[in-house]
Structure formats: C-alpha cells, structure tokens
Design an enzyme around this catalytic site. Structure first.
Site, PDB file in Angstrom:
ATOM      1  CG  HIS A 194       4.526 -36.525  -8.881  1.00 51.37           C
ATOM      2  ND1 HIS A 194       3.701 -35.477  -8.511  1.00 51.37           N
ATOM      3  CD2 HIS A 194       3.701 -37.466  -9.396  1.00 51.37           C
ATOM      4  CE1 HIS A 194       2.444 -35.786  -8.782  1.00 51.37           C
ATOM      5  NE2 HIS A 194       2.416 -36.985  -9.325  1.00 51.37           N
ATOM      6  CG  ASP A 198       4.877 -32.430  -7.497  1.00 53.13           C
ATOM      7  OD1 ASP A 198       5.612 -32.747  -8.464  1.00 53.13           O
ATOM      8  OD2 ASP A 198       3.876 -33.096  -7.163  1.00 53.13           O
ATOM      9  N   GLY A 245      -3.121 -40.553 -12.175  1.00 56.72           N
ATOM     10  CA  GLY A 245      -3.238 -40.312 -13.609  1.00 56.72           C
ATOM     11  C   GLY A 245      -3.624 -38.879 -13.924  1.00 56.72           C
ATOM     12  N   GLY A 293      -0.230 -33.546 -12.281  1.00 56.82           N
ATOM     13  CA  GLY A 293       0.280 -32.495 -13.152  1.00 56.82           C
ATOM     14  C   GLY A 293      -0.784 -31.720 -13.887  1.00 56.82           C
TER      15      GLY A 293
END
Length: 273
Positions: free
Chosen positions: A82, A127, A221, A224
């Site tokens: 994403h 993801d 933020g 990942g």
C-alpha cells in the site's frame, strides 16, 4: 485519488468504530517539532536500527507521501504494497536517524518496484512489496536485517516481544510524521485477538498481530516499516493496518507476516536463509 479517499475515510471514522484501516503512507510530509514517538515509544539512537529505511514516495508532480521499510540485502528494500501502489518514484533513505539526514540516498523509478501480484487494496491482503536499489556497502549505520529461515515458516511468535520502528505519527492528533526515528517494544499476540476487533475475513494466517496496551503502537507514516524479534533481531513483520478509531486507542495492530512470503522474496531477490 484512491489514497485521498481512503485517508478521508480514516478521518471520518476516527471517532466511530475500531474498523480496520491500513496504516497510511503519510501526506503531507512535513517537519514535526513536537516531543514524542511511535505512539508512546522511545527515540532511537544513531545506528541502533541500521536496517531501518525511510521512503519518500512521489505520487504526482504536486504530492508525496512517507513510509518506512527495511534493508534486506545490498540491493533490496522490503516494504508494504500500500506504500508503493501507484507511485511514480521513491527516494530511499538509508542510515538515517533524523528522517532525511541519511548516510545514503537513492531515487528510483516505479520500474524498480515489485508489488505482490496478490495485493488487494480493498481487503489489504498480501500487503508486501520490494524496491530494488543500487548496490550498497554496509557500514555501522547501514546493515541488512536478517529474515526468518525457511524452517521458521510455521512459527507463530505468540508471547514473544518484538520491536517496531519508524518515523510515523507520534500521536493520533499529530499533523505530520516525526523527524526523529522512534521505536517501541510490543508483545505479539494470537491472530484470534485481532479477529475479535477486525473479523476473521480481515485476519488471514498471512498477518501477525501485536497488542497495543498503553497506546504503544505503530501509526500513519510507519507503514511498511519493520517488526523485528527483540531476542534475535530477525524481521518477522512489516506494518500494514490498524484500527480506524486511532493508533493509540488500544486496539491491536496488524503486520504482514514475513514467514508467509519467504518463497516470494527469494524468487524475486535470491535472498533466503
């Protein structure tokens, strides 16, 4: 436009229910001078997390966003799908503690991004993505994180403590990401704990869950960014989604489970343990 719609939905539901929402790649990317941390964590010291990567994502000529990632080899960064979905290019920051004061910095185009073919932006499944960068030389501030071995593929890690890190929002009221890298120790819980909040269809075996007791959690933020076992330094997850009610509301946070994608990572990068 898709990102803006999702972000608007996050704001609209922030006071409503704990329904799931992906941890946003944060926009706009601005300096944050407030005191704080990955909600209720601690400030990292220089070189403490040499595998931590910062990603400045160019969405269009006028917009950008921020995510985290991890260095897993001399040429490869691991992050969330994403984060990289629909971006034009990405600037990769390596060896940074202060967000954009990096030891190494590279900008690569979208052609260097590999998004999992099963990524579904509606369900948030699979993801995970990879970014290929020019070969780096390791230093005290730039080192690859170790991935789990194939023999660990069936480990649940329930009851163990992990470390989450990133430059994401330090509170639900923060208006930007933070400049100082933050981290927190977080307990891994069974997926059944997440099912109680998000429902069984949203918590497949390919994710891993943490408790956010005391409001200690990842936030927008941090997407990942790495989840690493405290005992071994092995990366077992990457930040994916949490509750739309807010990062520090005590609902469990969800990460992509790295052991579920070891074959995919190895096929695309040649990296395996």
């Amino acid at each position: 436009m898709k990102f803006l719609v999702v972000f608007a939905l996050f704001l609209a539901t922030a006071c409503a229910s704990p329904a799931l929402v992906q941890r946003q790649r944060f926009m706009p990317v601005l300096a944050d001078t407030a005191e704080g941390r990955i909600t209720n964590g601690q400030a990292a010291s220089v070189g403490q997390f040499p595998y931590q990567v910062g990603l400045s994502l160019k969405l269009s000529a006028l917009s950008s966003a921020w995510c985290g990632g991890s260095l897993i080899g001399t040429n490869w960064v691991l992050t969330a799908a994403h984060c990289t979905d629909g971006v034009q290019s990405v600037t990769v920051y390596l060896g940074a503690t202060v967000r954009t004061s990096a030891e190494l910095q590279y900008t690569v185009s979208s052609s260097n991004i590999i998004i999992h073919s099963g990524w579904n932006s509606n369900t948030l499944k699979n993801d995970i993505s990879l970014i290929k960068i020019p070969s780096v030389s390791y230093t005290t501030r730039v080192q690859a994180v170790k991935l789990p071995s194939i023999s660990s593929s069936y480990s649940t890690y329930v009851g163990e403590t992990a470390i989450a890190s990133g430059w994401g929002k330090i509170s639900d009221s923060a208006t930007s990401v933070t400049n100082q890298l933050q981290y927190a120790d977080v307990p891994i819980v069974a997926n059944s704990v997440c099912v109680k909040t998000y429902g069984s269809s949203s918590v497949p075996s390919t994710v891993i869950c943490i408790s956010t007791t005391g409001g200690i959690s990842t936030c927008n933020g941090d997407s990942g960014g790495p989840l690493v076992l405290k005992s071994t330094g092995v990366q077992i997850g990457l930040t994916s989604y949490g509750a739309s009610a807010g990062c520090a509301k005590g609902y469990p946070a969800v990460f992509t489970r790295v052991t579920s994608y070891l074959d995919w990572i190895s096929t695309n990068t040649g990296i395996s343990y």
